[in-house]
Design an enzyme around this catalytic site. Structure first.
Site, mmCIF file in Angstrom:
data_model
loop_
_atom_site.group_PDB
_atom_site.id
_atom_site.type_symbol
_atom_site.label_atom_id
_atom_site.label_comp_id
_atom_site.label_asym_id
_atom_site.label_seq_id
_atom_site.Cartn_x
_atom_site.Cartn_y
_atom_site.Cartn_z
ATOM 1 N N ASP A 28 0.855 -1.090 -0.040
ATOM 2 C CA ASP A 28 0.136 -0.054 -0.118
ATOM 3 C C ASP A 28 0.933 1.233 0.017
ATOM 4 O O ASP A 28 0.592 2.320 0.653
ATOM 5 C CB ASP A 28 -1.012 0.051 1.213
ATOM 6 C CG ASP A 28 -1.889 -1.181 1.181
ATOM 7 O OD1 ASP A 28 -1.851 -1.800 0.139
ATOM 8 O OD2 ASP A 28 -3.007 -1.173 1.925
ATOM 9 N N LYS A 111 -6.574 -4.766 -3.411
ATOM 10 C CA LYS A 111 -7.007 -5.460 -2.172
ATOM 11 C C LYS A 111 -8.260 -4.742 -1.617
ATOM 12 O O LYS A 111 -7.874 -3.535 -1.546
ATOM 13 C CB LYS A 111 -5.907 -5.967 -1.203
ATOM 14 C CG LYS A 111 -5.313 -4.908 -0.613
ATOM 15 C CD LYS A 111 -4.284 -5.167 0.458
ATOM 16 C CE LYS A 111 -3.657 -4.423 1.404
ATOM 17 N NZ LYS A 111 -4.655 -3.127 1.966
ATOM 18 N N CYS A 144 -2.386 -2.883 7.485
ATOM 19 C CA CYS A 144 -2.317 -3.676 6.425
ATOM 20 C C CYS A 144 -0.992 -4.591 6.297
ATOM 21 O O CYS A 144 -0.854 -5.695 6.014
ATOM 22 C CB CYS A 144 -2.402 -2.881 5.090
ATOM 23 S SG CYS A 144 -4.214 -2.091 4.922
#
Ligand code: ZN
Length: 201
Positions: A28, A111, A144
């Site tokens: 990310d 995702k 995450c």
């Protein structure tokens, strides 16, 4: 609440990994999390960009897999009841930062939730490749990155976290995440410089 002391977190001085069975997971590193003006900016994330860029370069040179996860939402996502709206598909904030842009041989995994295995083909791809070990970096360390590391460990992948290549909103959250990685996930925490990609003799 009483003041807490961070327990010792074991740090491996170096970790030798086989490039054929190791993948780098860059979590990310998108404008909304990393860049000024991002809707969910993690102030410490920008400092990890050169460290992650060097890891990516070394993995590519060694012929090891490089995977980018990309948090991906649409308007009205239920996650926006927890966090400000972020990583909306098609926006600038959704894009991976320029310094780390994926190349054609890399894999990008959009995702929908914290865990990069949830609702994605990540596990399927890793098993096809014969991957055993995941070096997981990026942001946010305790969200995450951590949920992905936990999900990997539950599937019996070996997990390695380079602590200078992850970032969190709060030092307590970062320490708690690394502590959980070394204890209940049996993962290894090291520094990015300590990761050596060496084929077995
Ligand atoms: Zn999200």
């Amino acid at each position: 609440m009483a003041e807490l002391t961070v327990p010792d977190i074991p740090i491996a001085p170096s970790v030798a990994l086989d490039p054929a069975t190791t993948a780098l997971i860059v979590v990310d590193m998108q404008h909304d999390f990393v860049s000024d003006g991002g809707s969910l900016q993690v102030p410490d994330a920008a400092a990890t960009v050169p460290v992650i860029a060097d890891l990516i370069r070394r993995f590519r040179v060694a012929g090891a897999r490089v995977v980018f996860t990309q948090d991906t939402h649409r308007d009205g996502d239920p996650e926006f009841a927890i966090w400000p709206a972020h990583a909306i598909e098609g926006t600038h904030g959704h894009a991976i930062v320029d310094e780390l842009h994926p190349l054609p041989d890399d894999t990008v995994i959009p995702k929908p939730r914290y865990d990069a295995f949830h609702g994605t083909p990540l596990d399927h791809l890793l098993r096809q490749w014969g991957t055993r070990t995941l070096v997981i970096c990026g942001t946010v360390a305790n969200i995450c990155v951590h949920y992905t590391a936990a999900s990997a460990a539950l599937r019996w992948y070996d997990v390695v976290i380079p602590r200078d290549a992850v970032s969190a909103l709060d030092p307590f959250d970062l320490a708690a995440s690394l502590r959980q990685t070394t204890s209940l996930l049996a993962g290894r925490v090291t520094d990015a410089a300590g990761i050596a990609l060496t084929p077995p003799e």
